[in-house]
Design an enzyme around this catalytic site. Structure first.
Site, mmCIF file in Angstrom:
data_model
loop_
_atom_site.group_PDB
_atom_site.id
_atom_site.type_symbol
_atom_site.label_atom_id
_atom_site.label_comp_id
_atom_site.label_asym_id
_atom_site.label_seq_id
_atom_site.Cartn_x
_atom_site.Cartn_y
_atom_site.Cartn_z
ATOM 1 N N LYS A 135 23.746 32.672 -9.952
ATOM 2 C CA LYS A 135 22.734 32.011 -9.123
ATOM 3 C C LYS A 135 21.841 33.050 -8.437
ATOM 4 O O LYS A 135 21.197 33.812 -9.117
ATOM 5 C CB LYS A 135 23.432 31.078 -8.142
ATOM 6 C CG LYS A 135 24.547 30.203 -8.776
ATOM 7 C CD LYS A 135 24.043 29.181 -9.749
ATOM 8 C CE LYS A 135 25.132 28.513 -10.575
ATOM 9 N NZ LYS A 135 26.240 27.926 -9.843
ATOM 10 N N ASP A 163 33.185 30.227 -0.572
ATOM 11 C CA ASP A 163 32.181 30.308 -1.639
ATOM 12 C C ASP A 163 30.815 30.421 -0.964
ATOM 13 O O ASP A 163 30.350 29.475 -0.326
ATOM 14 C CB ASP A 163 32.278 29.055 -2.528
ATOM 15 C CG ASP A 163 31.322 29.105 -3.715
ATOM 16 O OD1 ASP A 163 30.266 29.758 -3.611
ATOM 17 O OD2 ASP A 163 31.626 28.461 -4.740
ATOM 18 N N ARG A 167 38.534 45.752 -19.775
ATOM 19 C CA ARG A 167 39.064 44.531 -19.151
ATOM 20 C C ARG A 167 39.426 44.788 -17.693
ATOM 21 O O ARG A 167 39.394 43.894 -16.876
ATOM 22 C CB ARG A 167 40.284 44.007 -19.929
ATOM 23 C CG ARG A 167 40.984 42.847 -19.222
ATOM 24 C CD ARG A 167 41.761 41.938 -20.158
ATOM 25 N NE ARG A 167 42.550 42.644 -21.142
ATOM 26 C CZ ARG A 167 43.687 43.306 -20.893
ATOM 27 N NH1 ARG A 167 44.188 43.346 -19.679
ATOM 28 N NH2 ARG A 167 44.327 43.920 -21.867
ATOM 29 N N TYR A 209 32.033 22.296 -4.793
ATOM 30 C CA TYR A 209 31.337 22.460 -6.070
ATOM 31 C C TYR A 209 32.175 21.767 -7.163
ATOM 32 O O TYR A 209 33.402 21.880 -7.172
ATOM 33 C CB TYR A 209 31.177 23.951 -6.364
ATOM 34 C CG TYR A 209 30.601 24.216 -7.731
ATOM 35 C CD1 TYR A 209 29.252 24.002 -7.985
ATOM 36 C CD2 TYR A 209 31.407 24.666 -8.768
ATOM 37 C CE1 TYR A 209 28.732 24.230 -9.246
ATOM 38 C CE2 TYR A 209 30.885 24.892 -10.030
ATOM 39 C CZ TYR A 209 29.540 24.679 -10.258
ATOM 40 O OH TYR A 209 29.031 24.897 -11.505
HETATM 41 C C1 PLP Z 1 27.580 27.578 -10.056
HETATM 42 C C2 PLP Z 1 28.565 27.582 -8.963
HETATM 43 C C3 PLP Z 1 29.906 27.931 -9.190
HETATM 44 C C4 PLP Z 1 30.428 28.255 -10.574
HETATM 45 O O1 PLP Z 1 29.825 29.386 -11.086
HETATM 46 P P1 PLP Z 1 29.641 29.653 -12.682
HETATM 47 O O2 PLP Z 1 28.962 30.962 -12.710
HETATM 48 O O3 PLP Z 1 28.846 28.504 -13.205
HETATM 49 O O4 PLP Z 1 31.018 29.659 -13.252
HETATM 50 C C5 PLP Z 1 30.775 27.942 -8.121
HETATM 51 N N1 PLP Z 1 30.363 27.617 -6.873
HETATM 52 C C6 PLP Z 1 29.091 27.264 -6.624
HETATM 53 C C7 PLP Z 1 28.705 26.904 -5.230
HETATM 54 C C8 PLP Z 1 28.156 27.231 -7.655
HETATM 55 O O5 PLP Z 1 26.879 26.867 -7.391
#
Ligand code: PLP
Length: 391
Positions: free
Chosen positions: A207, A182, A57, A110
């Site tokens: 992603k 982000d 963890r 997002y």
């Molecule tokens: C997909 C995404 C998230 C969230 O990520 P998860 O892996 O789905 O929890 C946050 N910010 C952006 C810009 C995203 O495309």
């Protein structure tokens, strides 16, 4: 390592050492915990992120290798991996904010992040002021004594606005507040927000970083040690931990990140440019196209403009829906950043909870189609789009 290009650093990953030799590929340490000879080493490992590996963890060698690899690409001192992008974002927000605090966030967020911020506001008494992503003066105006954090996205979903990272992060620094960016849509290949003054970068590694639509994961990267230790002391208790196998798949995907990103951008340029000239299309939203509100800022900030764009058809929602059910190669699916091209309808999926006013403010139309462009041959994608537009 730090003088090498990202393409090279993505291939030559850090490796946990063995006795006298090292495996070429990163081993998968699929273990929940570690065995000790020395109780003092055991105890020390529990109390800090850089001690011995103790319990999964808190840390794991495969996960740590991924953290170091992404920290290296982003130019940070350390990173914390999480079980999802939202896991990483929640580690940062919950690790740094307390009731009574105030945060500033860009309006176009997002969906999951927007919902989290609203939840923090209603359940934990953390107040939020929204500002445009390119307005440092609005940040200065919004700052109060209890303001702790500015939250931005390099490229926003689905209208692809680009944040003025240097200006916005400078305004945060002047005010003595932490800036969080982000960077999921840009990836460290197109942008390294720490170089523009951000304190923390977050990613959904689901992603582009993993890149093959087979992993859910996230990471937070830190410019300095103090914020890293503060968030780690919370994240190791929160338990939104990354799984070693997810980290292993992400490391494997990351080695081709620069190659994939180049192709995502190249394919997107072709599709976005051709769609912009098609009579059935009203508007195309991609910061690489002149006429996009972020075009000039994006040209200064980014070497290329990413693999996500959206477009509106002249005939609105029915045309958008027809298009989405007519594509054959592109897949109707959530997510982005994988090798295959995915499309979705924001109004009924990713942005379904927005009110009509919020949709109008964000520019998302009833018929807007979002495209996350893959690495297929661009002409095959164009043929697919053309036959769908003909329907
Ligand atoms: C997909 C995404 C998230 C969230 O990520 P998860 O892996 O789905 O929890 C946050 N910010 C952006 C810009 C995203 O495309």
């Amino acid at each position: 390592m730090s003088s090498l290009h990202p393409d090279t650093r993505a291939v030559h990953l850090p490796k946990p050492p063995l006795n006298g030799s090292t495996p070429i590929a990163t081993p998968l340490y699929q273990t929940s915990g570690f065995v000790f000879d020395d109780p003092a080493v055991f105890a020390d490992g529990m109390s800090r992120p850089d001690g011995a590996f103790v319990y999964g963890r808190m840390s794991n060698p495969t996960v740590r290798t991924m953290e170091e690899a992404i920290a290296g690409l982003e130019g940070g001192v350390a990173a914390i991996a999480a079980g999802s992008g939202m896991g990483a974002i929640n580690c940062v927000l919950l690790g740094l904010l307390k009731p009574g605090d105030h945060m500033i966030a860009q309006t176009a967020l997002y969906g999951g992040t927007a919902a989290t911020v609203t939840d923090l506001a209603t359940r934990f008494g953390i107040t939020v002021t929204y500002v445009p992503e390119d307005d440092p003066a609005a940040v200065r105006e919004a700052v109060r004594p209890e303001t702790k954090l500015l939250y931005l996205e390099t490229i926003a979903n689905p209208m692809t606005q680009v944040a003025d990272l240097p200006g916005m992060c400078a305004a945060a620094r002047e005010a003595g507040i932490v800036s969080v960016v982000d960077n999921t849509f840009a990836s460290p290949v197109l942008c390294r927000p720490l170089e523009h003054g951000a304190d923390i970068v977050v990613h959904s590694t689901t992603k582009y970083l993993s890149g093959h639509s087979d992993v859910i994961g996230g990471v937070a990267v830190f410019a300095g040690d103090e914020l890293y230790r503060k968030v780690w002391s919370f994240s190791s208790k929160l338990g939104a931990t990354a799984d070693p196998f997810a980290a292993w798949l992400t490391l494997r995907g990351m080695q081709t990140l620069p190659l994939r990103m180049a192709r995502h951008c190249e394919n997107t340029r072709l599709l976005a440019t051709r769609l912009a000239g098609h009579p059935a299309v009203r508007a195309v939203h991609w910061p690489g196209l002149p006429g996009h509100p972020s075009y000039e800022l994006a040209a200064k900030l980014l070497p290329d403009f990413g693999g996500v764009f959206s477009f509106d058809l002249v005939e609105g929602r029915p045309a958008g829906e027809r298009f989405m059910s007519s594509v054959k190669l592109a897949l109707l699916a959530p997510s982005l950043g994988g090798v295959e091209t995915l499309i979705l309808h924001p109004v009924t999926t990713s942005h379904r909870t927005l009110t009509p006013e919020e949709l109008a403010r964000s520019g998302i139309g009833e018929g807007t189609v979002r495209v996350a462009v893959g690495i297929e041959h661009a002409e095959d994608l164009w043929s697919d789009f053309l036959q769908a537009l003909d329907q």
